[in-house]
Structure formats: C-alpha cells, structure tokens
Design an enzyme around this catalytic site. Structure first.
Site, PDB file in Angstrom:
ATOM      1  NE  ARG A 202       7.615  -3.313   5.526  1.00 13.64           N
ATOM      2  CZ  ARG A 202       6.362  -2.927   5.335  1.00 13.64           C
ATOM      3  NH1 ARG A 202       5.921  -2.662   4.117  1.00 13.64           N
ATOM      4  NH2 ARG A 202       5.530  -2.838   6.336  1.00 13.64           N
TER       5      ARG A 202
ATOM      6  NE  ARG B 210       1.982  -5.219  11.337  1.00  9.10           N
ATOM      7  CZ  ARG B 210       2.980  -4.941  10.501  1.00  9.10           C
ATOM      8  NH1 ARG B 210       4.124  -5.577  10.599  1.00  9.10           N
ATOM      9  NH2 ARG B 210       2.819  -4.044   9.553  1.00  9.10           N
TER      10      ARG B 210
ATOM     11  CE  LYS C 242      -2.215  -1.053   3.878  1.00  8.57           C
ATOM     12  NZ  LYS C 242      -1.595  -2.363   4.229  1.00  8.57           N
TER      13      LYS C 242
ATOM     14  NE  ARG D 170       6.995  -1.199  10.762  1.00  9.13           N
ATOM     15  CZ  ARG D 170       5.924  -1.015  10.003  1.00  9.13           C
ATOM     16  NH1 ARG D 170       6.040  -0.337   8.871  1.00  9.13           N
ATOM     17  NH2 ARG D 170       4.750  -1.470  10.350  1.00  9.13           N
TER      18      ARG D 170
ATOM     19  NE  ARG E 113      -4.127  -1.506  10.303  1.00  7.44           N
ATOM     20  CZ  ARG E 113      -2.996  -0.985   9.841  1.00  7.44           C
ATOM     21  NH1 ARG E 113      -2.981   0.206   9.310  1.00  7.44           N
ATOM     22  NH2 ARG E 113      -1.895  -1.677   9.884  1.00  7.44           N
TER      23      ARG E 113
END
Ligand code: AMP
Length: 212
Positions: free
Chosen positions: A127, A171, A13, A160, A88
């Site tokens: 990532r 998540r 996104k 992260r 969300r």
C-alpha cells in the site's frame, strides 16, 4: 446509517467506508486520518500521538475519547457515520456506548471485515498513500499513473511510517490483543455483522437487513 467498521489494519475498512458514504451520505470518521492530520500540522494532539503511531502502538483511550466525544456531536453526523478505526479497545467501546446513550443514538451494527492474515500483510506492504490528500494506491494492483505522484492532487505518494514490516507485525499483534475482543463485545450487544470479504457486494448484502 450508523456503523462501526471492525477488522485488522489493511482489511479494507477505509475503502468500504468511502463506498458506503456514497450510498447514503453518512460521513466516514477515521481516527487514524484525524491523528495523521494532527501530526502533519504539528498540533499538541499530533505531538502526543506521534511516537505511538510510528511504532504501530495505540494512542491513549483518553486522547481518542476526547477527539470522538467532540467529533460525534458535529452537525454532519446527523446524516449518519461510519466509524473507521474506532473503537479499538474495550474501554473505548464502553465509553462510546455511554456517549451514544447520552446522545440518544443507536448504532445499526458493527461490521467486521474478517480477512485472512496473509492477504492483510500483502495489502499493507504494497500500500502507498498520498501524504497530501490521503488517496490510497497499491504498487501491484493500483499504482499511480506517474510513479510517486498522486493522480488526484499531484502530492507525493509514499509508504506510511507504520507500514514497514516491523510496524505492521506490531499493529497486527496490537489488533489481536486489544481490538479483536470487540468482536465478542458487539456480538453480545446483538450488533455484530461479520463478512469474510472486503468487496462491496457481499458487504451490502450483509448490511441490508440492518440498514433497510
Ligand atoms: P489507522 O489508520 O486506523 O490504522 O490508524 C493509524 C494509527 O493511529 C494506529 O496504529 C494508532 O497508533 C492510531 N489510532 C487510530 N485510531 C485509534 C484508536 N481508536 N485508538 C488508539 N489509537 C488509534
């Protein structure tokens, strides 16, 4: 353009939002980026959001609507916006609808990036993010030139807190339970555009009829 970006964490996104910004000057608004900046700055908002974020849970709808109610009325939103990571939950989607009705604004569409789970998990675990400027890297496909150092600003490139395997699992589960129902919500609103890719070309082809 005024677009909502839907899709699980790691669907792409943010990358698509950045590409679309270049297309017509619309602003990317990422609630995740706003919250991470608040945590880094140690503000009251950051303190309230930190624990939920670290675990990969959602922060409260009240907190998010407080942020977005203000953000969407700022000057730069006149040119259009790409909502990345918001709404969300169904209550957020309904609250956004009321807010836009009040402001007399209409969304062009809700763009769903419909990406397979294996691809998502691979992307998220590989990532890395610059903790200073937010630039995104990938250890397999796009490492920084010098390991651990951001090409853009020289800041530290790190994994992260919410990209550990445990937090990612959570998540994705949170996405299925709380965010996936928005796909039906926006389909019923006649706003859903679903693309099985996060590449710019198919995304633009799907968006064209909506944004002219
Ligand atoms: P993101 O970068 O969009 O994956 O967001 C990172 C984290 O910020 C999420 O896992 C949530 O804890 C929190 N967050 C971001 N946007 C929202 C939202 N719209 N509603 C609730 N929590 C959010």
């Amino acid at each position: 353009m005024k677009i909502i970006l839907l899709g699980p964490p790691g669907a792409g996104k943010g990358t698509i939002a950045k590409a679309l910004m270049d297309y017509d000057g619309s602003v990317q608004i990422s609630t995740g980026d706003i919250l991470r900046a608040a945590v880094a700055a140690g503000t009251e908002l950051g303190k309230q959001a930190e624990a939920a974020m670290k675990a990969g849970d959602l922060v409260s709808d009240e907190l998010i609507m407080g942020i977005m109610g203000e953000r969407l009325q700022q000057e730069d939103c006149q040119r259009g916006y790409l909502l990345d990571g918001f709404p969300r939950t169904l209550p957020q989607a309904r609250a956004l609808k009321s807010l836009l009705d009040e402001l007399g604004e209409k969304l062009d569409c809700a763009l769903e990036l419909d990406i397979p789970r294996e691809v998502i998990i691979d992307r998220l675990t590989t990532r890395r993010t610059c903790s200073n400027c937010g630039e995104i890297y990938n250890v397999k496909t796009r490492p920084p030139k010098v390991e651990g150092v951001c090409d853009v600003c020289g800041g530290p490139v790190l994994q992260r807190d919410d990209e550990t395997e445990e937090a990612i699992e959570n998540r994705l589960q949170v996405y299925q339970q709380q965010t996936a129902p928005l796909v039906d919500f926006y389909r019923d609103e006649g706003l859903l555009v679903s693309v099985p890719s996060s590449d710019l070309e198919p995304v633009m082809a799907a968006l064209k009829p909506r944004i002219g």
